[in-house]
Write a protein that holds these residues in place. Structure first.
Motif, PDB file in Angstrom:
ATOM      1  N   LEU A  36      51.469 -41.497  21.088  1.00 30.90           N
ATOM      2  CA  LEU A  36      52.640 -41.335  20.609  1.00 30.90           C
ATOM      3  C   LEU A  36      53.432 -42.816  20.446  1.00 30.90           C
ATOM      4  CD1 LEU A  36      54.723 -39.259  19.660  1.00 30.90           C
ATOM      5  CD2 LEU A  36      55.570 -39.283  21.858  1.00 30.90           C
ATOM      6  N   PRO A  41      58.845 -42.087  19.793  1.00 31.30           N
ATOM      7  CA  PRO A  41      59.399 -40.748  20.548  1.00 31.30           C
ATOM      8  C   PRO A  41      59.842 -39.835  19.635  1.00 31.30           C
ATOM      9  CG  PRO A  41      59.832 -42.722  21.791  1.00 31.30           C
ATOM     10  CD  PRO A  41      59.447 -43.100  20.283  1.00 31.30           C
ATOM     11  N   VAL A  42      59.477 -38.542  19.684  1.00 29.90           N
ATOM     12  CA  VAL A  42      60.185 -37.510  19.046  1.00 29.90           C
ATOM     13  C   VAL A  42      61.655 -37.103  19.434  1.00 29.90           C
ATOM     14  CG1 VAL A  42      60.067 -35.057  18.394  1.00 29.90           C
ATOM     15  CG2 VAL A  42      57.972 -36.286  18.626  1.00 29.90           C
ATOM     16  N   MET A  64      68.878 -38.778  22.523  1.00 35.99           N
ATOM     17  CA  MET A  64      67.495 -39.487  22.305  1.00 35.99           C
ATOM     18  C   MET A  64      67.613 -40.695  21.128  1.00 35.99           C
ATOM     19  SD  MET A  64      64.727 -38.945  23.677  1.00 35.99           S
ATOM     20  CE  MET A  64      63.249 -39.657  23.553  1.00 35.99           C
ATOM     21  N   ALA A  66      60.223 -36.931  36.573  1.00 40.12           N
ATOM     22  CA  ALA A  66      58.887 -37.163  35.808  1.00 40.12           C
ATOM     23  C   ALA A  66      59.077 -36.225  34.640  1.00 40.12           C
ATOM     24  CB  ALA A  66      57.851 -36.475  37.004  1.00 40.12           C
ATOM     25  N   GLY A  67      57.945 -36.654  33.727  1.00 40.74           N
ATOM     26  CA  GLY A  67      57.909 -35.767  32.614  1.00 40.74           C
ATOM     27  C   GLY A  67      58.879 -36.092  31.461  1.00 40.74           C
ATOM     28  N   THR A  68      59.763 -37.088  31.784  1.00 36.79           N
ATOM     29  CA  THR A  68      60.983 -37.153  30.724  1.00 36.79           C
ATOM     30  C   THR A  68      60.585 -38.232  29.455  1.00 36.79           C
ATOM     31  OG1 THR A  68      61.859 -39.012  32.588  1.00 36.79           O
ATOM     32  CG2 THR A  68      62.888 -36.776  32.254  1.00 36.79           C
ATOM     33  N   GLY A  69      59.253 -39.016  29.901  1.00 36.46           N
ATOM     34  CA  GLY A  69      58.853 -39.703  28.717  1.00 36.46           C
ATOM     35  C   GLY A  69      58.938 -41.234  29.047  1.00 36.46           C
ATOM     36  N   ARG A  70      58.900 -41.496  30.372  1.00 41.63           N
ATOM     37  CA  ARG A  70      59.130 -42.953  30.647  1.00 41.63           C
ATOM     38  C   ARG A  70      57.866 -43.711  30.141  1.00 41.63           C
ATOM     39  NH1 ARG A  70      59.850 -41.840  36.883  1.00 41.63           N
ATOM     40  NH2 ARG A  70      58.160 -40.620  36.059  1.00 41.63           N
ATOM     41  N   GLU A  71      56.733 -43.301  30.453  1.00 37.04           N
ATOM     42  CA  GLU A  71      55.567 -43.950  29.830  1.00 37.04           C
ATOM     43  C   GLU A  71      55.551 -44.138  28.264  1.00 37.04           C
ATOM     44  OE1 GLU A  71      51.847 -42.745  30.988  1.00 37.04           O
ATOM     45  OE2 GLU A  71      50.986 -43.818  29.386  1.00 37.04           O
ATOM     46  N   THR A  72      56.059 -43.116  27.752  1.00 36.78           N
ATOM     47  CA  THR A  72      55.937 -43.112  26.367  1.00 36.78           C
ATOM     48  C   THR A  72      56.902 -44.142  25.861  1.00 36.78           C
ATOM     49  OG1 THR A  72      55.477 -40.772  26.394  1.00 36.78           O
ATOM     50  CG2 THR A  72      56.226 -41.709  24.336  1.00 36.78           C
ATOM     51  N   LEU A  82      60.429 -30.482  19.472  1.00 36.78           N
ATOM     52  CA  LEU A  82      59.346 -30.899  20.422  1.00 36.78           C
ATOM     53  C   LEU A  82      58.250 -29.716  20.233  1.00 36.78           C
ATOM     54  CD1 LEU A  82      61.303 -32.173  23.392  1.00 36.78           C
ATOM     55  CD2 LEU A  82      59.284 -33.493  22.248  1.00 36.78           C
ATOM     56  N   TYR A 129      54.533 -30.537  19.002  1.00 34.91           N
ATOM     57  CA  TYR A 129      53.253 -30.157  19.618  1.00 34.91           C
ATOM     58  C   TYR A 129      52.420 -28.912  19.269  1.00 34.91           C
ATOM     59  CZ  TYR A 129      54.461 -33.391  23.475  1.00 34.91           C
ATOM     60  OH  TYR A 129      54.657 -34.356  23.920  1.00 34.91           O
ATOM     61  N   ILE A 146      59.647 -32.843  29.275  1.00 32.34           N
ATOM     62  CA  ILE A 146      58.884 -33.037  28.033  1.00 32.34           C
ATOM     63  C   ILE A 146      57.386 -32.450  28.308  1.00 32.34           C
ATOM     64  CG2 ILE A 146      58.222 -34.075  25.856  1.00 32.34           C
ATOM     65  CD1 ILE A 146      60.338 -35.796  26.014  1.00 32.34           C
ATOM     66  N   ARG A 147      57.048 -32.814  29.258  1.00 34.12           N
ATOM     67  CA  ARG A 147      55.680 -32.458  29.839  1.00 34.12           C
ATOM     68  C   ARG A 147      55.509 -30.986  29.862  1.00 34.12           C
ATOM     69  NH1 ARG A 147      51.546 -35.476  31.556  1.00 34.12           N
ATOM     70  NH2 ARG A 147      52.679 -37.116  32.378  1.00 34.12           N
ATOM     71  N   LYS A 179      55.038 -29.581  26.478  1.00 33.43           N
ATOM     72  CA  LYS A 179      54.037 -29.680  25.931  1.00 33.43           C
ATOM     73  C   LYS A 179      52.715 -28.628  26.592  1.00 33.43           C
ATOM     74  CE  LYS A 179      50.321 -33.475  25.645  1.00 33.43           C
ATOM     75  NZ  LYS A 179      50.199 -34.602  26.032  1.00 33.43           N
TER      76      LYS A 179
HETATM   77  N1  LIG Z   1      59.790 -38.095  23.044  1.00 35.05           N
HETATM   78  C1  LIG Z   1      58.801 -37.747  23.100  1.00 35.05           C
HETATM   79  N2  LIG Z   1      58.353 -36.797  22.056  1.00 35.05           N
HETATM   80  C2  LIG Z   1      56.949 -36.042  22.258  1.00 35.05           C
HETATM   81  N3  LIG Z   1      56.453 -36.019  23.004  1.00 35.05           N
HETATM   82  C3  LIG Z   1      56.672 -37.026  24.236  1.00 35.05           C
HETATM   83  C4  LIG Z   1      57.913 -37.572  24.279  1.00 35.05           C
HETATM   84  N4  LIG Z   1      58.340 -38.227  25.469  1.00 35.05           N
HETATM   85  C5  LIG Z   1      57.072 -37.856  26.156  1.00 35.05           C
HETATM   86  N5  LIG Z   1      56.255 -37.183  25.473  1.00 35.05           N
HETATM   87  C6  LIG Z   1      55.167 -36.475  25.947  1.00 35.05           C
HETATM   88  O1  LIG Z   1      55.336 -35.986  27.347  1.00 35.05           O
HETATM   89  C7  LIG Z   1      54.646 -36.226  28.229  1.00 35.05           C
HETATM   90  C8  LIG Z   1      55.064 -36.860  29.512  1.00 35.05           C
HETATM   91  O2  LIG Z   1      55.407 -38.116  28.808  1.00 35.05           O
HETATM   92  P1  LIG Z   1      55.306 -39.393  29.835  1.00 35.05           P
HETATM   93  O3  LIG Z   1      54.165 -39.525  30.726  1.00 35.05           O
HETATM   94  O4  LIG Z   1      55.544 -40.564  28.763  1.00 35.05           O
HETATM   95  O5  LIG Z   1      56.333 -39.043  30.952  1.00 35.05           O
HETATM   96  P2  LIG Z   1      56.733 -39.722  32.306  1.00 35.05           P
HETATM   97  O6  LIG Z   1      58.117 -40.047  32.537  1.00 35.05           O
HETATM   98  O7  LIG Z   1      56.091 -41.261  32.450  1.00 35.05           O
HETATM   99  O8  LIG Z   1      56.181 -38.915  33.387  1.00 35.05           O
HETATM  100  P3  LIG Z   1      55.020 -38.821  34.447  1.00 35.05           P
HETATM  101  O9  LIG Z   1      55.368 -39.825  35.231  1.00 35.05           O
HETATM  102  O10 LIG Z   1      55.168 -37.443  34.841  1.00 35.05           O
HETATM  103  O11 LIG Z   1      53.834 -39.172  33.497  1.00 35.05           O
HETATM  104  C9  LIG Z   1      53.257 -36.799  27.842  1.00 35.05           C
HETATM  105  O12 LIG Z   1      52.250 -36.310  27.368  1.00 35.05           O
HETATM  106  C10 LIG Z   1      53.993 -37.556  26.482  1.00 35.05           C
HETATM  107  O13 LIG Z   1      53.213 -37.761  25.296  1.00 35.05           O
END
Ligand SMILES: Nc1ncnc2c1ncn2[C@@H]1O[C@H](COP(=O)(O)OP(=O)(O)OP(=O)(O)O)[C@@H](O)[C@H]1O
Length: 454
Positions: A139, A142-143, A149, A172-178, A318, A322, A354-355, A358
């Motif tokens: 991605l 981000p959506v 957002m 966790a799962g909030t999209g930090r890596e994204t 979202l 997905y 967000i995780r 999905k």
């Molecule tokens: N804004 C967004 N729109 C759509 N999908 C998203 C968005 N942000 C995150 N995701 C999806 O949600 C999932 C979790 O995102 P991500 O890995 O970036 O989160 P994280 O905060 O780094 O959490 P973790 O540490 O649990 O991996 C991934 O599959 C990612 O593709």
């Protein structure tokens, strides 16, 4: 465009060196490995464009190695088998496993260059095809159209152009890596690489090599700081960082440089640091689990990544996103969500962020009958989800262990069960648990989980 990176695996040093010289003269980047063990390590640590693989080696033969690599899913790059005494059987087996071509020994320079050129071209085409297949992955944008957002994206846009470290604070799962990937794509370093260093998978005894790399004769095994040179190094989940890894990273940051293991040469730091952490990372500092000086270094431009419950209005977008991704990429059947179902999901608090959206959409598409997901079905699923939450996640026997031991035990059980569900396929497992394949291999190895042969 950077030079193609080729791994040459052969136990005969004169062949290895000859092939290396020929390919380097042509401008390719070459890494050489003398046995299967070195080949495995190089493949984990480098992004390769081609592997030239000898069949006969002292430890593990080339076909077994190829089978291991093929078992994790598609091969990431073309493999050309080199052999002087291959049989029809080995040729058939290698082709079945996805080998691109055979090169007969003694090697002819013209033939070698011709096959290398063709295999690299085939690899490029395959990468393009994969890119086209996975239109939305990874991605980039981000959506989310909510004001929350949009403001988060604006903040990222603002810091993207600077060079200082960014700390993404969120659950966790909030999209930090994204968001970190998005930041990289908007930064002046977007031509460099984005390296995702999953800190929980870094063991203290090999952290130095993973971070700083290793010099072995003429061979330089690149570490994360080298791979991310000119690009972005993402430190994924600071709370999982071992004290020894903290010490190593701090020493490099303080000195502004580092030396690869086995070398006295100093390399200057040239990476943009982006880190993710839980919102309460400061408490780990209070408890002596995280170094204050390191946090000060990384916490220059903090950005709070909101939990999904703060911008529920994005939930329908979202879900739609997905559904499209899962239908396109995983071939799951298309389903509509009724308005009542979407409304109910919008009002759910989404503790897994967000995780969780999905995963839930995945379950609806994979399991439910009919073309529409209705309110009743959603209610049933949410009841199940809540039951899962109230079930004590942490069993009594884990409570007697330190966090590190408990985490290790959980991770082992979790990955073993998931691996079974994936029929032993590491590629599938990587997708399922959301880890990059190289990190996953390292993690499985660190936890002592054996990947079944065949
Ligand atoms: N804004 C967004 N729109 C759509 N999908 C998203 C968005 N942000 C995150 N995701 C999806 O949600 C999932 C979790 O995102 P991500 O890995 O970036 O989160 P994280 O905060 O780094 O959490 P973790 O540490 O649990 O991996 C991934 O599959 C990612 O593709």
């Amino acid at each position: 465009m950077s030079a193609a990176h080729i791994l040459v695996v052969d136990d005969e040093s004169d062949i290895r060196e000859m092939v290396r010289d020929i390919l380097e003269d042509e401008g390719y980047e070459v890494t050489a490995a003398a046995n299967a063990e070195e080949a495995r390590r190089s493949r984990e640590q480098n992004e390769l464009d081609l592997i030239l693989l000898d069949i006969w080696m002292p430890d593990v033969d080339g076909i077994t190695l190829l089978r291991d690599w093929a078992r994790g899913g598609d091969l990431d790059c073309p493999v050309v088998i080199m052999s002087g005494h291959g049989t029809v059987d080995t040729a058939v087996e290698a082709t079945r496993l996805g080998a691109h071509e055979f090169l007969e020994k003694p090697l002819s320079m013209a033939k070698l260059l011709q096959i290398v050129g063709e295999a690299l071209e085939a690899g490029r085409e395959e990468r393009e095809r994969r890119k086209a297949r996975s239109i939305l992955s990874p991605l980039v944008e981000p959506v989310g159209r909510s004001e929350v957002m949009r403001e988060t994206r604006r903040r990222i846009d603002r810091v993207a152009t600077e060079g200082s470290p960014v700390l993404l604070l969120g659950e966790a799962g909030t999209g930090r890596e994204t968001l970190a990937r998005y930041l990289h794509s908007k930064s002046p370093r977007s031509d460099g690489r984005f390296i995702n260093l999953v800190l929980g998978s870094l063991r203290p005894d090999d952290a130095e090599v993973v971070l700083f790399g290793r010099q072995d004769g003429d061979n330089l095994e690149a570490g994360a700081l080298e791979k991310a040179r000119g690009g972005t190094l993402f430190l994924n989940e600071l709370g999982d960082m071992d004290p020894e890894v903290q010490r190593l990273l701090m020493s490099a940051l303080e000195a502004g440089g580092y030396s690869p293991v086995g070398s006295t040469r100093r390399e200057a730091l040239d990476v943009r640091l982006v880190a993710s952490a839980q919102p309460d990372i400061a408490r780990l500092v209070e408890r002596g689990r995280f170094r204050q000086d390191l946090l000060n270094h990384l916490d220059v431009l903090p950005i709070h990544v909101p939990p999904l419950r703060d911008y529920r209005e994005d939930v329908p977008d979202l879900i739609r996103y997905y559904v499209d991704v899962l239908v396109d990429q995983e071939g799951l059947p298309f389903k509509r969500f009724s308005v009542a179902a979407q409304n109910r999901l919008r009002n759910y608090p989404w503790p897994g962020n967000i995780r969780e959206v999905k995963n839930m959409v995945h379950r609806f598409l994979a399991m439910s009958d009919g073309e529409e997901v209705g309110l009743e079905e959603v209610e049933r699923e949410l009841r199940r989800e809540t039951e899962r939450e109230v079930e004590p996640l942490v069993k009594q026997d884990l409570l007697g262990l330190s966090l590190r031991e408990a985490r290790e035990r959980f991770e082992r059980a979790y990955l073993e069960q998931q691996l079974e569900l994936c029929g032993g396929r590491v590629g599938k497992l990587a997708e399922r648990v959301g880890l990059e394949r190289t990190h996953l291999y390292r993690k499985l190895k660190a936890l002592g989980i054996e990947i079944q042969k065949n």
